[in-house]
Scaffold this motif. Structure first.
Motif, PDB file in Angstrom:
ATOM      1  N   HIS A 128       0.769  -1.141  -0.196  1.00  0.00           N
ATOM      2  CA  HIS A 128       0.092   0.045   0.195  1.00  0.00           C
ATOM      3  C   HIS A 128       0.733   1.052   0.000  1.00  0.00           C
ATOM      4  O   HIS A 128       0.728   2.329  -0.649  1.00  0.00           O
ATOM      5  N   LYS A 191      -4.275  -2.492  -5.951  1.00  0.00           N
ATOM      6  CA  LYS A 191      -4.107  -1.054  -5.925  1.00  0.00           C
ATOM      7  C   LYS A 191      -4.301  -0.350  -7.076  1.00  0.00           C
ATOM      8  O   LYS A 191      -4.700   0.948  -6.966  1.00  0.00           O
ATOM      9  N   VAL A 196     -10.278   1.183  -5.269  1.00  0.00           N
ATOM     10  CA  VAL A 196      -9.223   1.699  -4.148  1.00  0.00           C
ATOM     11  C   VAL A 196      -8.937   3.141  -4.548  1.00  0.00           C
ATOM     12  O   VAL A 196      -8.704   3.812  -3.667  1.00  0.00           O
ATOM     13  N   TYR A 197      -8.789   3.512  -5.860  1.00  0.00           N
ATOM     14  CA  TYR A 197      -8.802   4.700  -5.922  1.00  0.00           C
ATOM     15  C   TYR A 197      -9.595   5.987  -5.410  1.00  0.00           C
ATOM     16  O   TYR A 197      -9.225   6.828  -5.011  1.00  0.00           O
ATOM     17  N   GLU A 200      -9.352   6.195  -1.690  1.00  0.00           N
ATOM     18  CA  GLU A 200      -8.136   7.153  -1.326  1.00  0.00           C
ATOM     19  C   GLU A 200      -8.745   8.592  -1.651  1.00  0.00           C
ATOM     20  O   GLU A 200      -8.349   9.401  -0.852  1.00  0.00           O
ATOM     21  N   GLY A 203     -10.631   9.947   1.251  1.00  0.00           N
ATOM     22  CA  GLY A 203     -10.215  10.171   2.408  1.00  0.00           C
ATOM     23  C   GLY A 203      -9.982   9.017   3.283  1.00  0.00           C
ATOM     24  O   GLY A 203      -9.849   9.273   4.336  1.00  0.00           O
ATOM     25  N   LYS A 205      -8.913   6.093   5.476  1.00  0.00           N
ATOM     26  CA  LYS A 205      -7.568   5.857   6.125  1.00  0.00           C
ATOM     27  C   LYS A 205      -6.973   4.557   5.699  1.00  0.00           C
ATOM     28  O   LYS A 205      -7.565   3.398   5.028  1.00  0.00           O
ATOM     29  N   PRO A 206      -5.630   4.349   5.608  1.00  0.00           N
ATOM     30  CA  PRO A 206      -4.961   3.003   4.933  1.00  0.00           C
ATOM     31  C   PRO A 206      -5.504   1.882   5.535  1.00  0.00           C
ATOM     32  O   PRO A 206      -5.500   0.765   5.131  1.00  0.00           O
ATOM     33  N   ILE A 209      -8.829   0.861   4.156  1.00  0.00           N
ATOM     34  CA  ILE A 209      -8.568   0.212   2.834  1.00  0.00           C
ATOM     35  C   ILE A 209      -8.034  -1.252   2.866  1.00  0.00           C
ATOM     36  O   ILE A 209      -8.595  -1.934   2.027  1.00  0.00           O
TER      37      ILE A 209
END
Length: 303
Positions: A128, A191, A196-197, A200, A203, A205-206, A209
């Motif tokens: 990631h 990814k 997934v885009y 992101e 906003g 958080k990792p 995701i």
């Protein structure tokens, strides 16, 4: 421009022509459908279910304590009173075999869980964030993989002692690396997907995701990974305990029972035969079920 009203349905009513006979099923429903068509995998699943039931109730069926010694009844052969005979201290071998199988399966399940959790989180973080984080974490994996696993296991057992905690650490210390590499490669592909885009951009958080988008799309691979790792851990535990590196008496596991049975094989072979037979059946059932899961979870084989 042609419209549906311009066509005439011959031989069927409009409702019959528009009806879809094949029901819409999910990925997991289709995987279960294909698994049920594999007789070997289903037989292995039934055998595993019976083995797990025996591991739960087996030590208590005969009513004999698997720890209490009865020297007067030592080294008894197979009989109606002692179905698997007794060991060199007069303990019921039937109860001890199923207690040992329970311990071996629990050790394998815990070690597999550690392997999957650590490997998934580690690999997801690598893929990631990428960049120098990915390079640094990959170097750590390469350093760990460069160490001889057997030597590392022996050192851990010598330092921490022959106990359950030390055995779990020894089994899991390098096993997660292969899972981390596999997860990293899969997430590198995920990814680039649009959802997934979008997460992101919104906003997310990792960790959200990773848990929401990455792990859910890798469940099939992780389940397959677990089904192949469990028999490997069971066999490794048995091998280490047999060599005296893993668990030792008075702890009970299949490896410990095999090690004790090997010492009396010349005169009382059944003390080695039954633990070995249960170990082989468990490992074979898990391997055959893993092969069936591999075929069932492969979307390329979907019909």
């Amino acid at each position: 421009m042609l419209k549906p009203e311009d066509f005439e349905v011959v031989g069927y009513t409009l409702e019959e022509a528009n009806r879809i006979d094949r029901p819409t099923i999910s990925y997991w429903q289709d995987a279960w459908r294909r698994l049920k068509k594999n007789p070997i995998a289903m037989a292995s699943l039934v055998v595993l279910a019976l083995l797990i039931i025996m591991c739960i109730i087996g030590p208590y069926i005969r009513g004999y304590d698997f720890v209490t010694k009865n020297v007067k009844m030592k080294n008894q052969g197979v009989s109606w009173e002692y179905w698997f005979g007794t060991d060199y201290l007069g303990r019921d071998l039937f109860s001890r075999v199923w207690m040992g199988a329970r311990a071996s399966i629990i050790i394998a399940l815990v070690a597999t869980a550690l392997k999957l959790v650590v490997g998934t989180i580690y690999g997801a973080i690598m893929a990631h964030f990428g960049g120098w984080v990915d390079d640094l974490m990959m170097r750590i994996i390469e350093v760990i993989n460069s160490l001889p696993s057997l030597l590392l296991t022996i050192l851990i057992m010598l330092i921490l002692g022959n106990n359950l905690f030390a055995l779990l650490v020894a089994l899991s210390i390098t096993a997660w690396c292969s899972t981390a590499r596999q997860v990293r490669g899969m997430i590198k592909q995920l990814k680039e997907t649009e959802y997934v885009y979008a997460a992101e951009v919104l906003g997310a958080k990792p960790m959200h995701i990773i848990a929401k988008h990455y792990v859910t799309n890798m469940l099939g691979i992780l389940i397959l990974n677990a089904s192949t790792a469990i028999p490997g851990f069971i066999f490794t535990e048995a091998g280490l305990s047999f060599l005296g590196i893993g668990l030792t008496a008075p702890e009970i596991s299949l490896g410990v029972l095999i090690s004790l049975g090997q010492q009396t094989i010349d005169f009382y072979p059944t003390q080695l035969l039954f633990p070995c037979a249960v170990l082989c059946i468990i490992v074979m059932a898990f391997n055959l079920l893993g092969d069936g899961l591999r075929d069932a979870l492969d979307p390329k084989l979907r019909q």
